[in-house]
Design a protein around this motif. Structure first.
Motif, PDB file in Angstrom:
ATOM      1  N   THR A 188       0.805  -1.218   0.000  1.00 59.04           N
ATOM      2  CA  THR A 188       0.000   0.000   0.000  1.00 59.04           C
ATOM      3  C   THR A 188       0.840   1.270   0.000  1.00 59.04           C
ATOM      4  OG1 THR A 188      -0.064  -0.053   2.411  1.00 59.04           O
ATOM      5  CG2 THR A 188      -1.854  -1.157   1.228  1.00 59.04           C
ATOM      6  N   GLY A 189       2.182   1.143   0.159  1.00 61.97           N
ATOM      7  CA  GLY A 189       3.043   2.316   0.257  1.00 61.97           C
ATOM      8  C   GLY A 189       3.347   2.714   1.683  1.00 61.97           C
ATOM      9  N   THR A 190       2.790   1.998   2.649  1.00 61.00           N
ATOM     10  CA  THR A 190       3.062   2.261   4.057  1.00 61.00           C
ATOM     11  C   THR A 190       4.461   1.767   4.421  1.00 61.00           C
ATOM     12  OG1 THR A 190       0.721   2.000   4.587  1.00 61.00           O
ATOM     13  CG2 THR A 190       2.282   1.801   6.409  1.00 61.00           C
ATOM     14  N   VAL A 191       5.173   2.556   5.219  1.00 61.96           N
ATOM     15  CA  VAL A 191       6.522   2.171   5.632  1.00 61.96           C
ATOM     16  C   VAL A 191       6.457   0.905   6.485  1.00 61.96           C
ATOM     17  CG1 VAL A 191       8.539   2.836   6.989  1.00 61.96           C
ATOM     18  CG2 VAL A 191       7.412   4.524   5.517  1.00 61.96           C
ATOM     19  N   ALA A 192       7.224  -0.118   6.077  1.00 54.84           N
ATOM     20  CA  ALA A 192       7.250  -1.381   6.815  1.00 54.84           C
ATOM     21  C   ALA A 192       8.481  -1.494   7.705  1.00 54.84           C
ATOM     22  CB  ALA A 192       7.213  -2.558   5.840  1.00 54.84           C
ATOM     23  N   HIS A 201      21.483   8.296  10.910  1.00 49.19           N
ATOM     24  CA  HIS A 201      22.176   9.393  10.224  1.00 49.19           C
ATOM     25  C   HIS A 201      21.284  10.320   9.404  1.00 49.19           C
ATOM     26  CE1 HIS A 201      25.977   7.599  11.368  1.00 49.19           C
ATOM     27  NE2 HIS A 201      25.561   6.439  10.900  1.00 49.19           N
ATOM     28  N   TYR A 202      20.003   9.987   9.266  1.00 47.44           N
ATOM     29  CA  TYR A 202      19.101  10.847   8.502  1.00 47.44           C
ATOM     30  C   TYR A 202      18.347  11.745   9.464  1.00 47.44           C
ATOM     31  CZ  TYR A 202      15.393  12.150   5.186  1.00 47.44           C
ATOM     32  OH  TYR A 202      14.525  12.844   4.385  1.00 47.44           O
ATOM     33  N   ASP A 203      18.638  13.035   9.394  1.00 45.63           N
ATOM     34  CA  ASP A 203      18.091  13.977  10.372  1.00 45.63           C
ATOM     35  C   ASP A 203      16.569  14.017  10.363  1.00 45.63           C
ATOM     36  OD1 ASP A 203      20.611  14.623  11.211  1.00 45.63           O
ATOM     37  OD2 ASP A 203      20.795  16.416   9.955  1.00 45.63           O
ATOM     38  N   ALA A 204      15.973  13.738   9.215  1.00 46.55           N
ATOM     39  CA  ALA A 204      14.511  13.848   9.102  1.00 46.55           C
ATOM     40  C   ALA A 204      13.814  12.509   9.303  1.00 46.55           C
ATOM     41  CB  ALA A 204      14.143  14.425   7.734  1.00 46.55           C
ATOM     42  N   VAL A 205      14.474  11.557   9.939  1.00 51.87           N
ATOM     43  CA  VAL A 205      13.871  10.234  10.066  1.00 51.87           C
ATOM     44  C   VAL A 205      12.586  10.279  10.887  1.00 51.87           C
ATOM     45  CG1 VAL A 205      15.191   9.572  12.129  1.00 51.87           C
ATOM     46  CG2 VAL A 205      14.358   7.800  10.558  1.00 51.87           C
ATOM     47  N   ASP A 206      12.531  11.182  11.851  1.00 49.84           N
ATOM     48  CA  ASP A 206      11.314  11.281  12.661  1.00 49.84           C
ATOM     49  C   ASP A 206      10.134  11.786  11.845  1.00 49.84           C
ATOM     50  OD1 ASP A 206      12.635  10.340  14.877  1.00 49.84           O
ATOM     51  OD2 ASP A 206      13.139  12.322  15.639  1.00 49.84           O
ATOM     52  N   ALA A 207      10.462  12.472  10.736  1.00 47.65           N
ATOM     53  CA  ALA A 207       9.389  12.994   9.887  1.00 47.65           C
ATOM     54  C   ALA A 207       9.062  12.049   8.737  1.00 47.65           C
ATOM     55  CB  ALA A 207       9.793  14.363   9.328  1.00 47.65           C
ATOM     56  N   LEU A 208       9.736  10.892   8.712  1.00 46.93           N
ATOM     57  CA  LEU A 208       9.501   9.935   7.635  1.00 46.93           C
ATOM     58  C   LEU A 208       8.126   9.311   7.818  1.00 46.93           C
ATOM     59  CD1 LEU A 208      10.950   8.692   5.185  1.00 46.93           C
ATOM     60  CD2 LEU A 208      11.694   6.832   6.673  1.00 46.93           C
ATOM     61  N   SER A 209       7.252   9.621   6.903  1.00 45.43           N
ATOM     62  CA  SER A 209       5.873   9.149   7.014  1.00 45.43           C
ATOM     63  C   SER A 209       5.545   8.295   5.796  1.00 45.43           C
ATOM     64  CB  SER A 209       4.917  10.344   7.079  1.00 45.43           C
ATOM     65  OG  SER A 209       4.908  11.030   5.831  1.00 45.43           O
ATOM     66  N   ASP A 210       4.266   8.029   5.625  1.00 44.93           N
ATOM     67  CA  ASP A 210       3.838   7.267   4.460  1.00 44.93           C
ATOM     68  C   ASP A 210       3.593   8.168   3.250  1.00 44.93           C
ATOM     69  OD1 ASP A 210       3.907   5.036   6.058  1.00 44.93           O
ATOM     70  OD2 ASP A 210       1.779   5.172   6.600  1.00 44.93           O
ATOM     71  N   ALA A 211       3.892   9.438   3.368  1.00 46.03           N
ATOM     72  CA  ALA A 211       3.657  10.376   2.276  1.00 46.03           C
ATOM     73  C   ALA A 211       4.767  10.278   1.235  1.00 46.03           C
ATOM     74  CB  ALA A 211       3.579  11.800   2.812  1.00 46.03           C
ATOM     75  N   PRO A 212       4.444  10.229  -0.047  1.00 47.50           N
ATOM     76  CA  PRO A 212       5.469  10.139  -1.093  1.00 47.50           C
ATOM     77  C   PRO A 212       6.506  11.261  -1.023  1.00 47.50           C
ATOM     78  CG  PRO A 212       3.313   9.649  -2.012  1.00 47.50           C
ATOM     79  CD  PRO A 212       3.070  10.119  -0.610  1.00 47.50           C
ATOM     80  N   ALA A 213       6.116  12.445  -0.589  1.00 42.85           N
ATOM     81  CA  ALA A 213       7.059  13.565  -0.534  1.00 42.85           C
ATOM     82  C   ALA A 213       8.208  13.269   0.424  1.00 42.85           C
ATOM     83  CB  ALA A 213       6.340  14.847  -0.119  1.00 42.85           C
ATOM     84  N   THR A 214       7.911  12.601   1.540  1.00 43.79           N
ATOM     85  CA  THR A 214       8.981  12.289   2.493  1.00 43.79           C
ATOM     86  C   THR A 214       9.904  11.212   1.926  1.00 43.79           C
ATOM     87  OG1 THR A 214       7.741  10.547   3.680  1.00 43.79           O
ATOM     88  CG2 THR A 214       7.434  12.833   4.404  1.00 43.79           C
ATOM     89  N   HIS A 215       9.381  10.340   1.098  1.00 40.01           N
ATOM     90  CA  HIS A 215      10.200   9.310   0.478  1.00 40.01           C
ATOM     91  C   HIS A 215      11.119   9.910  -0.579  1.00 40.01           C
ATOM     92  CE1 HIS A 215       6.457   6.663   1.501  1.00 40.01           C
ATOM     93  NE2 HIS A 215       7.127   7.034   2.580  1.00 40.01           N
ATOM     94  N   ARG A 216      10.608  10.910  -1.310  1.00 39.22           N
ATOM     95  CA  ARG A 216      11.447  11.587  -2.301  1.00 39.22           C
ATOM     96  C   ARG A 216      12.592  12.331  -1.620  1.00 39.22           C
ATOM     97  NH1 ARG A 216       6.378  12.562  -4.828  1.00 39.22           N
ATOM     98  NH2 ARG A 216       6.212  14.623  -3.850  1.00 39.22           N
TER      99      ARG A 216
END
Length: 475
Positions: A188-192, A201-216
């Motif tokens: 479904t595109g949900t982070v597994a 090491h990724y500063d925005a990992v807490d903001a990593l959501s199921d939204a395509p923009a965060t994946h880009r």
């Protein structure tokens, strides 16, 4: 004079990777020089005879590979290739990327190696993988024939491994904890799942959501790390933090950059940005698109590779085995030997007496035993000095007395040399060590190898196959 003859060995390559597992079966055609000729044994031709389907690596759970499933796959593919383990003369099994970090990676590749042929060896290590991918992709050959500097960028599920070839020789490796499976998704595109390298090491990992923009955005961050790794030094601190092993302080200008691996194949697709970004339930498609869209990508001298996702396994099957010079002295009854730690004895060319040679040899053995050389090992003798009778006698006496003092009487004396002197040194040593088996092989280039495997003699008994490797698991 007997004319040169050709000898063909059957070689297998098995790559158990983060995402996929593959098998290739190849023929290695050797130059077998005349008995009284001077030429060394060389591989005249490497021909891949069989390529297995690319299978997804099976996992029993997140940290354990399904051993039985991998073994069954390999057995089935060897049958499809028309080969049995008895037909396989040489080759290697390699665990790559995140697969090498799983709990059972080491016993798995050991089992695969043991059941796949008499001299099929177990390997691992990102740097070794980088070089094999470059050789399998043909970059090393092209670098040698064209006199160029070529970097291969092998991007898999768990790691990115760069090898830089100068005039055909691997001069540098640069390896990162960045890969297409750093994040995996549900259909479904949900982070597994998210890899530790991203969490750490990724500063925005807490903001990593199921939204395509965060994946880009994450893909753009991964791409920046890879481009920085290829272009550097100097390197961004985050790139350095993600490095597996050390990164170079200097680098030659690149004439060519070749992308390989599963993600590398996608990079070659100019339309990758239009593909389903979740086609493989991971970051692979987005990472490839982000690389092509990176503002410095067009400045790289990118050349398409004829071999991409299969580069590593072809390298494993056709380029892991090298051959010694033709002046060997071996007790074939103890061959093959595997996984011998390499113990370097330096400064022998400056040792003027047998006592000095003995001291240097004992010191090297003692230092090695503080590490992993607790059992059998192989001495590496970069240079013993001028190859005169007196000089060889001094070196042989020093090494023999060192072994008598420090090594069990029934343990073999295995030594590798860079010079063309193994036969005379081995014969001289054999006269001094009594019943101890001796194996002396020469004209090898060890580079950064930490372990060596030696097979049964080939080429009318005048040379032995050798695999020089890192054998590092859970880097």
């Amino acid at each position: 004079m007997v004319r040169d003859a050709a000898e063909t060995l059957c070689s297998v390559g098995i790559d158990v990777g983060t995402t996929t597992t593959q098998v290739v079966v190849s023929d290695l055609t050797l130059q077998t020089p005349a008995v009284d000729g001077a030429a060394s044994v060389e591989v005249l031709d490497r021909t891949v005879r069989y390529r297995s389907p690319i299978r997804e690596t099976p996992y029993a759970d997140g940290s354990t590979i399904d051993t039985d499933a991998v073994l069954a796959f390999v057995d089935r593919e060897l049958r499809s290739a028309g080969r049995s383990p008895a037909d396989i003369d040489t080759g290697a099994v390699i665990a790559t990327g995140e697969a090498a970090k799983t709990r059972n990676a080491e016993p798995l590749v050991d089992r695969l190696a043991e059941r796949s042929g008499e001299f099929v060896v177990a390997t691992a290590g990102a740097a070794f993988e980088a070089v094999l991918a470059g050789r399998g992709a043909g970059a090393a050959t092209r670098s040698r024939t064209e006199g160029t500097t070529v970097a291969t960028v092998d991007i898999g599920g768990g790691t990115t491994n760069v090898a830089v070839f100068v005039d055909g020789t691997a001069r540098q490796t640069r390896c990162l904890d960045v890969g297409g499976r750093d994040v995996q998704f549900e259909p479904t595109g949900t982070v597994a799942s998210v890899a530790d390298s991203v969490r750490d090491h990724y500063d925005a990992v807490d903001a990593l959501s199921d939204a395509p923009a965060t994946h880009r955005r994450l893909a753009a961050w991964q791409a920046e790390r890879i481009v920085d790794c290829v272009e550097g030094p100097p390197f961004d601190p985050t790139t350095e933090a993600l490095a597996i092993g050390s990164l170079p302080s200097k680098a030659p200008p690149l004439d060519e950059v070749v992308f390989t691996g599963g993600v590398g194949r996608l990079v070659a697709d100019g339309e990758v940005a239009k593909r389903d970004p979740y086609a493989f339930d991971d970051m692979g498609v987005r990472l490839a698109a982000a690389l092509r869209e990176h503002h410095r990508f067009d400045a790289l001298p990118v050349r398409e590779s004829a071999t991409d996702i299969r580069a590593t396994v072809i390298g494993v099957g056709t380029h892991t085995t090298t051959f010694s010079g033709r002046t060997i002295a071996v007790d074939a009854s103890v061959l093959p030997v595997r996984d011998l730690p390499v113990v370097t004895v330096g400064g022998l060319d400056a040792a003027e007496s047998a006592a000095s040679v003995r001291q240097r040899t004992l010191q090297a053995i003692e230092t090695a035993r503080e590490g992993d050389a607790v059992g059998e090992f192989a001495l590496w003798l970069p240079s013993i000095g001028p190859l005169t009778y007196d000089r060889v006698s001094v070196v042989a006496e020093g090494i023999a007395t060192a072994y008598a003092a420090a090594v069990e009487a029934d343990a073999p004396l295995v030594a590798l040399t860079g010079q063309n002197c193994a036969k005379v040194l081995g014969q001289t040593l054999a006269a001094s060590v009594g019943s101890r088996p001796t194996i002396l092989v020469d004209e090898l280039e060890l580079d950064d190898a930490r372990y060596v495997d030696l097979g049964a003699p080939v080429a009318n008994g005048t040379a032995v196959p050798a695999t020089l490797k890192t054998l590092v698991f859970d880097e």
